[in-house]
Motif scaffolding. Structure first.
Motif, PDB file in Angstrom:
ATOM      1  N   LEU A 119       0.712  -1.147   0.039  1.00  0.00           N
ATOM      2  CA  LEU A 119       0.192   0.089  -0.010  1.00  0.00           C
ATOM      3  C   LEU A 119       0.972   1.074   0.114  1.00  0.00           C
ATOM      4  N   ARG A 120       1.782   1.218   0.795  1.00  0.00           N
ATOM      5  CA  ARG A 120       2.706   2.393   0.863  1.00  0.00           C
ATOM      6  C   ARG A 120       3.552   2.607  -0.418  1.00  0.00           C
ATOM      7  N   ALA A 121       3.943   1.401  -1.075  1.00  0.00           N
ATOM      8  CA  ALA A 121       4.592   1.523  -2.365  1.00  0.00           C
ATOM      9  C   ALA A 121       3.812   2.082  -3.478  1.00  0.00           C
ATOM     10  N   VAL A 122       2.394   1.608  -3.556  1.00  0.00           N
ATOM     11  CA  VAL A 122       1.552   2.123  -4.524  1.00  0.00           C
ATOM     12  C   VAL A 122       1.190   3.725  -4.368  1.00  0.00           C
ATOM     13  N   ALA A 123       1.131   4.071  -3.187  1.00  0.00           N
ATOM     14  CA  ALA A 123       0.739   5.333  -2.814  1.00  0.00           C
ATOM     15  C   ALA A 123       1.982   6.306  -3.187  1.00  0.00           C
ATOM     16  N   GLN A 124       3.180   5.846  -2.767  1.00  0.00           N
ATOM     17  CA  GLN A 124       4.258   6.689  -3.252  1.00  0.00           C
ATOM     18  C   GLN A 124       4.544   6.677  -4.764  1.00  0.00           C
ATOM     19  N   ARG A 136     -16.186  18.430 -17.789  1.00  0.00           N
ATOM     20  CA  ARG A 136     -16.466  19.389 -18.954  1.00  0.00           C
ATOM     21  C   ARG A 136     -16.986  18.233 -20.201  1.00  0.00           C
ATOM     22  N   LEU A 137     -16.473  17.034 -20.175  1.00  0.00           N
ATOM     23  CA  LEU A 137     -16.877  16.357 -21.364  1.00  0.00           C
ATOM     24  C   LEU A 137     -17.975  15.496 -21.206  1.00  0.00           C
ATOM     25  N   PRO A 138     -18.626  15.170 -22.269  1.00  0.00           N
ATOM     26  CA  PRO A 138     -19.969  14.334 -22.264  1.00  0.00           C
ATOM     27  C   PRO A 138     -19.741  13.210 -21.627  1.00  0.00           C
ATOM     28  N   ALA A 139     -21.103  12.718 -21.081  1.00  0.00           N
ATOM     29  CA  ALA A 139     -21.201  11.484 -19.948  1.00  0.00           C
ATOM     30  C   ALA A 139     -20.487  10.339 -20.833  1.00  0.00           C
ATOM     31  N   GLU A 140     -20.613  10.251 -22.089  1.00  0.00           N
ATOM     32  CA  GLU A 140     -19.966   9.030 -22.602  1.00  0.00           C
ATOM     33  C   GLU A 140     -18.356   8.928 -22.454  1.00  0.00           C
ATOM     34  N   ALA A 141     -17.891  10.133 -22.578  1.00  0.00           N
ATOM     35  CA  ALA A 141     -16.357  10.396 -22.569  1.00  0.00           C
ATOM     36  C   ALA A 141     -16.027   9.969 -21.140  1.00  0.00           C
ATOM     37  N   GLN A 142     -16.622  10.792 -20.147  1.00  0.00           N
ATOM     38  CA  GLN A 142     -16.262  10.442 -18.748  1.00  0.00           C
ATOM     39  C   GLN A 142     -16.271   8.857 -18.419  1.00  0.00           C
ATOM     40  N   ALA A 143     -17.269   8.414 -18.946  1.00  0.00           N
ATOM     41  CA  ALA A 143     -17.308   7.035 -18.597  1.00  0.00           C
ATOM     42  C   ALA A 143     -16.319   5.957 -19.441  1.00  0.00           C
ATOM     43  N   SER A 144     -15.963   6.662 -20.153  1.00  0.00           N
ATOM     44  CA  SER A 144     -14.653   5.888 -20.784  1.00  0.00           C
ATOM     45  C   SER A 144     -13.499   6.019 -20.336  1.00  0.00           C
ATOM     46  N   LEU A 145     -13.198   7.167 -19.688  1.00  0.00           N
ATOM     47  CA  LEU A 145     -12.104   7.449 -18.799  1.00  0.00           C
ATOM     48  C   LEU A 145     -12.147   6.885 -17.411  1.00  0.00           C
ATOM     49  N   MET A 146     -13.255   6.745 -16.985  1.00  0.00           N
ATOM     50  CA  MET A 146     -13.466   5.885 -15.814  1.00  0.00           C
ATOM     51  C   MET A 146     -13.152   4.635 -15.944  1.00  0.00           C
ATOM     52  N   ALA A 147     -13.349   3.904 -17.050  1.00  0.00           N
ATOM     53  CA  ALA A 147     -13.305   2.660 -17.243  1.00  0.00           C
ATOM     54  C   ALA A 147     -11.573   2.340 -17.175  1.00  0.00           C
ATOM     55  N   VAL A 148     -11.115   3.321 -17.862  1.00  0.00           N
ATOM     56  CA  VAL A 148      -9.429   3.280 -18.058  1.00  0.00           C
ATOM     57  C   VAL A 148      -9.085   3.206 -16.264  1.00  0.00           C
ATOM     58  N   GLU A 149      -9.738   4.158 -15.612  1.00  0.00           N
ATOM     59  CA  GLU A 149      -9.212   4.339 -14.280  1.00  0.00           C
ATOM     60  C   GLU A 149      -9.589   3.286 -13.119  1.00  0.00           C
ATOM     61  N   ARG A 150     -10.295   2.154 -13.682  1.00  0.00           N
ATOM     62  CA  ARG A 150     -10.801   1.246 -12.717  1.00  0.00           C
ATOM     63  C   ARG A 150      -9.693   0.334 -12.293  1.00  0.00           C
ATOM     64  N   GLU A 151      -8.829   0.085 -13.405  1.00  0.00           N
ATOM     65  CA  GLU A 151      -7.496  -0.747 -12.929  1.00  0.00           C
ATOM     66  C   GLU A 151      -6.726  -0.209 -11.994  1.00  0.00           C
ATOM     67  N   LEU A 152      -6.371   1.156 -11.984  1.00  0.00           N
ATOM     68  CA  LEU A 152      -5.604   1.841 -11.032  1.00  0.00           C
ATOM     69  C   LEU A 152      -6.206   1.889  -9.744  1.00  0.00           C
ATOM     70  N   VAL A 153      -7.916   1.952  -9.615  1.00  0.00           N
ATOM     71  CA  VAL A 153      -8.347   1.637  -8.144  1.00  0.00           C
ATOM     72  C   VAL A 153      -8.369   0.283  -7.801  1.00  0.00           C
ATOM     73  N   ALA A 154      -8.396  -0.417  -8.846  1.00  0.00           N
ATOM     74  CA  ALA A 154      -8.240  -2.096  -8.256  1.00  0.00           C
ATOM     75  C   ALA A 154      -7.057  -2.438  -7.718  1.00  0.00           C
ATOM     76  N   ILE A 155      -5.976  -1.757  -8.224  1.00  0.00           N
ATOM     77  CA  ILE A 155      -4.419  -2.111  -7.509  1.00  0.00           C
ATOM     78  C   ILE A 155      -4.752  -1.689  -6.282  1.00  0.00           C
ATOM     79  N   PHE A 156      -4.992  -0.347  -6.019  1.00  0.00           N
ATOM     80  CA  PHE A 156      -5.141   0.227  -4.584  1.00  0.00           C
ATOM     81  C   PHE A 156      -6.085  -0.466  -3.519  1.00  0.00           C
TER      82      PHE A 156
END
Length: 205
Positions: free
Chosen positions: A87-92, A114-134
């Protein structure tokens, strides 16, 4: 027959993205025009449109590239760390990534809405792996969170502490990024363990 791409097509596109990112960070997305980006790249507007479809597509690509870069950094840190230190390593690793991409991080925070909902959803999907690692690293530090409905809120609380540090952090301030990573993860782990000690609250809710 489609016209073949020039050998430097990707280099030009990266140049445009870099110039756009700098302008978005300095002026804001709404106040930056394609003409501004063209001038920064010493290109004409039609030439910029040869490489990018729109200003919106530029913003999506900039944020997506930023998230992917952070994810790769954090993934490498998680693989190298022991379970107790993950946890400390990924936070750093995340804060170190922000050290080199503060402007991109501010664009991500300030301009995503500022992006349309569809574009925001696509970026949130990219972010899910990062959240999963944490989330996985948090489970290694606090096994009592297994099966708890509080795992996601606790994970996102830590994420928020790290993501918003840019609003107050100063490189010449009293605390380094490494020290803040220790502080944030220590608070989260101590709090989660304290809750876990309260008659199994974490697992029972």
């Amino acid at each position: 027959m489609p016209r073949p791409r020039a050998a430097d097509f990707e280099d030009k596109r990266r140049q445009i993205r870099a110039a756009a990112a700098l302008l978005f960070a300095q002026k804001g997305y709404d106040r930056t025009a394609i003409g501004d980006i063209a001038r920064a790249c010493a290109m004409s507007k039609p030439l910029v449109y040869h490489y990018v479809a729109s200003k919106e597509d530029l913003l999506v690509a900039i944020i997506a590239d930023h998230i992917e870069d952070l994810t790769q950094r954090v993934r490498r840190a998680a693989r190298r760390a022991t379970p107790d230190g993950r946890l400390r390593a990924v936070a750093q690793a995340l804060l170190d990534g922000y050290r080199q991409t503060d402007a991109l991080h501010k664009i991500h925070i300030n301009e995503l809405s500022r992006l349309p909902a569809e574009a925001q959803a696509s970026l949130m999907a990219v972010e899910r792996e990062l959240v999963a690692i944490f989330s996985d690293a948090l489970l290694a530090a606090v096994p009592e969170l297994h099966g708890s409905p509080r795992l996601t809120p606790v994970t996102m609380s830590l994420f928020g502490m790290l993501n918003w540090h840019c609003m107050w952090f100063r490189a010449d301030g009293p605390m380094s990024r490494e020290a803040y990573a220790d502080l944030a993860t220590g608070l989260i782990v101590a709090g989660a363990r304290d809750l876990a000690g309260g008659a199994g609250v974490l697992a029972a809710e």
